[in-house]
Scaffold this active site. Structure first.
Site, short mmCIF file in Angstrom:
data_model
loop_
_atom_site.label_atom_id
_atom_site.label_comp_id
_atom_site.label_asym_id
_atom_site.label_seq_id
_atom_site.Cartn_x
_atom_site.Cartn_y
_atom_site.Cartn_z
N ASP A 40 -22.16 80.69 16.12
CA ASP A 40 -22.41 80.75 14.68
C ASP A 40 -22.45 79.35 14.05
OD1 ASP A 40 -19.78 80.07 14.80
OD2 ASP A 40 -19.08 81.62 13.41
N HIS A 244 -37.59 58.93 28.41
CA HIS A 244 -36.79 59.67 27.41
C HIS A 244 -35.35 59.88 27.87
CE1 HIS A 244 -40.63 61.42 25.34
NE2 HIS A 244 -40.36 60.17 25.01
N ASP A 261 -33.28 52.01 22.54
CA ASP A 261 -34.29 52.47 21.59
C ASP A 261 -33.54 53.31 20.56
OD1 ASP A 261 -36.39 53.59 20.18
OD2 ASP A 261 -37.55 54.17 21.96
N ASP A 272 -37.60 52.63 13.88
CA ASP A 272 -37.79 52.88 15.31
C ASP A 272 -37.87 51.53 16.01
OD1 ASP A 272 -38.38 53.91 17.78
OD2 ASP A 272 -40.35 54.70 17.25
N HIS A 351 -47.30 54.98 28.56
CA HIS A 351 -47.37 55.54 27.21
C HIS A 351 -48.26 54.68 26.33
CE1 HIS A 351 -44.52 52.54 25.54
NE2 HIS A 351 -43.78 52.74 26.62
N HIS A 355 -47.49 54.40 17.23
CA HIS A 355 -47.58 55.67 16.49
C HIS A 355 -47.25 55.37 15.04
CE1 HIS A 355 -43.14 55.92 16.53
NE2 HIS A 355 -43.19 55.60 17.80
N HIS A 362 -42.29 60.01 14.73
CA HIS A 362 -43.71 60.07 15.09
C HIS A 362 -44.38 60.68 13.86
CE1 HIS A 362 -42.35 60.24 19.54
NE2 HIS A 362 -42.35 59.02 19.06
N GLU A 385 -45.03 48.93 20.60
CA GLU A 385 -43.96 49.10 21.58
C GLU A 385 -44.43 49.12 23.03
OE1 GLU A 385 -42.32 53.15 21.60
OE2 GLU A 385 -43.42 53.53 19.75
N TYR A 389 -42.32 49.63 33.25
CA TYR A 389 -41.29 50.47 33.85
C TYR A 389 -41.56 50.60 35.34
CZ TYR A 389 -41.51 51.59 28.91
OH TYR A 389 -41.58 51.48 27.55
N ARG A 407 -38.83 47.50 27.32
CA ARG A 407 -39.71 47.82 26.18
C ARG A 407 -39.25 46.99 24.99
NH1 ARG A 407 -39.45 52.85 26.31
NH2 ARG A 407 -37.92 53.48 24.75
N GLU A 409 -39.99 47.01 20.84
CA GLU A 409 -40.63 47.82 19.80
C GLU A 409 -40.26 47.32 18.41
OE1 GLU A 409 -39.34 51.98 19.70
OE2 GLU A 409 -41.17 52.50 18.60
N1 GLY Z 1 -38.16 56.36 19.79
C1 GLY Z 1 -39.32 57.10 20.00
C2 GLY Z 1 -40.47 56.24 20.22
O1 GLY Z 1 -40.33 55.06 20.42
O2 GLY Z 1 -41.59 56.67 20.13
MN MN Z 2 -41.69 54.46 18.81
MN MN Z 3 -38.59 53.97 19.82
#
Ligand code: GLY
Ligand code: MN
Ligand code: MN
Length: 439
Positions: A40, A244, A261, A272, A351, A355, A362, A385, A389, A407, A409
């Site tokens: 609940d 992820h 991240d 982000d 990737h 975005h 996103h 970003e 990898y 990475r 970003e």
């Molecule tokens: N943190 C999600 C991305 O970098 O798209």
């Molecule tokens: Mn991002």
């Molecule tokens: Mn990110």
């Protein structure tokens, strides 16, 4: 509960939206449904971004109705009623008076009156704007009323003949950030930058990744952010090659790379940011070489951002630099053109580079228009970003590269004459990062 002086900007957005759908239309927007975590216990409630964008209203079980020129008022809200007993348990509600006085509704009703009142709006509308699929229970109720109003059409000479998804219009508006939105984003980014600096400084061999997550969460909340705008990735050593990774439960080792991240949500707006830093040390020569390739790719990508550039341009710029760097380091063989054409670089960069960013991490807005990559315009915010990898078991590269993920970003605003890196104060040059990790 009030809009803290923001009522005018919500009103201006509604006005623009009504102008776009007028005449002869009614738009119906549902609040986000409550979600169960387990048993609940509910997840902490977060209002639907589109609903919030037009109303500023944060309560669940609400419906907003926009009907330009309607004699009962153009903006109606259906909300939970005031209820002394319930409010003792779950907090104060705006109620129908609050919806009108504090949130600017011309008319407000309790949510249970939806079936009684909404048909009065629908029967006068040629077009109904409603986002199907967000709230299935409400879908059923709304469609039933739409069918009723359709059936009345022959007798009344008016009634809905078109069902339209209102999100295209709202999302186009959300894509272009207003000053007040940028201010909230800047605050989210400032807090996030501080969290990254603190995390880099605190990380040491022998600590668990979750201890660093705790430092990030601490900074977010102690500076007034709602919390993370997406699950924080605290990935040490080989975990950084899992895109992820959110388990955040490994013991970190001194001298490994730590990919973080993490971005705060402040007043409904997201940051982000990703940084990769050596744990309590300076970069090793090999880490440094790879890091510099990703950094150069990121700078090249940022460099092409300006009004009139294509959304794809930063990605293409980044890929070029990454491919050159990987060839130089012996990670990829063959000509750059061939590697890009065949996409063999995707083994190590799988990737996209950017975005949209806004209320959602996103964020909404089309990336392609009329079959072509969209042109950038002032007021858009996008991430940049790139990364590299290399899986811990990759047998196509020298072993020393295996188990490394990097990475970098940043969040970039398109301005009238180019761009602004909104997250520029978060350290990212090798010297600035080492000043913290090995300082
Ligand atoms: N943190 C999600 C991305 O970098 O798209
Ligand atoms: Mn991002
Ligand atoms: Mn990110």
């Amino acid at each position: 509960m009030s809009l803290d002086g923001k009522a005018e900007s919500f009103k201006a957005r509604r006005k623009q939206f009504m102008t776009q759908i007028a005449p002869g239309a009614t738009a119906i927007l549902p609040s986000a449904p409550v979600a169960i975590r387990s048993g609940d216990v509910e997840f902490i409630y977060r209002q639907d971004s589109d609903f919030y964008y037009l109303t500023g209203f944060v309560e669940p079980e609400s419906v907003a109705v926009f009907s330009p020129g309607h004699p009962d008022g153009e903006f109606a809200m259906f909300v939970r009623p005031r209820d002394r007993e319930r409010e003792t348990w779950t907090g104060r509600r705006a109620g129908i008076e609050g919806a009108m006085i504090d949130y600017g509704a011309d008319k407000a009703y309790v949510i249970d009156e939806l079936e009684k009142v909404l048909p009065r709006y629908l029967e006068k509308s040629e077009r109904v704007h409603y986002p199907l699929g967000l709230n299935e229970k409400l879908d059923e109720r709304v469609l039933k009323m739409v069918r009723w109003a359709q059936a009345m059409r022959p007798r009344l000479g008016v009634g809905p003949s078109v069902l339209i998804d209102p999100r295209d219009l709202i999302h186009e508006a959300r894509l272009m950030k207003e000053e007040a939105e940028l201010a909230a984003m800047r605050r989210a980014m400032e807090i996030s930058g501080e969290a990254h600096r603190r995390a880099m400084m605190k990380a040491r061999g022998g600590m668990k990744e979750w201890q660093i997550e705790a430092e990030v969460d601490y900074t977010f909340r102690s500076k007034g952010a709602t919390g993370p705008s997406y699950p924080s990735i605290i990935a040490s050593g080989p975990n950084a090659a899992t895109l992820h990774y959110i388990n955040n439960d490994r013991e970190m080792r001194s001298g490994e790379l730590l990919l973080i991240d993490a971005g705060a949500e402040y007043d409904f707006y997201a940051a982000d940011i990703t940084r990769t830093s050596p744990i309590g040390a300076k970069f090793t020569p090999l880490q440094r070489d790879l890091y510099q390739v990703v950094l150069d790719a990121q700078l090249s990508a940022i460099d092409v951002i300006k009004p009139g550039a294509r959304f794809e341009d930063p990605h293409e710029a980044a890929v070029k630099v990454l491919v050159d760097g990987m060839r130089t380091l012996g990670i990829l063989q063959g000509s750059a053109d061939e590697i890009i054409e065949k996409g063999t670089y995707r083994r190590f960069y799988m990737h996209r580079t950017s975005h949209w960013l806004g209320m959602d991490v996103h964020d909404v807005g089309l990336y392609r228009v009329a079959g072509a990559s969209r042109m950038l315009e002032p007021g858009m915010v996008l991430t940049v970003e790139p990364g590299l990898y290399i899986d811990r078991e990759d047998d196509t590269v020298p072993e020393s590269f295996c188990g490394i993920g990097i990475r970098i970003e940043d969040d970039v605003l398109v301005t009238a004459d180019g761009h602004e890196v909104m997250t520029a104060s978060t350290p990212k040059t090798i010297a600035d990062v080492e000043a913290i990790t090995a300082g």
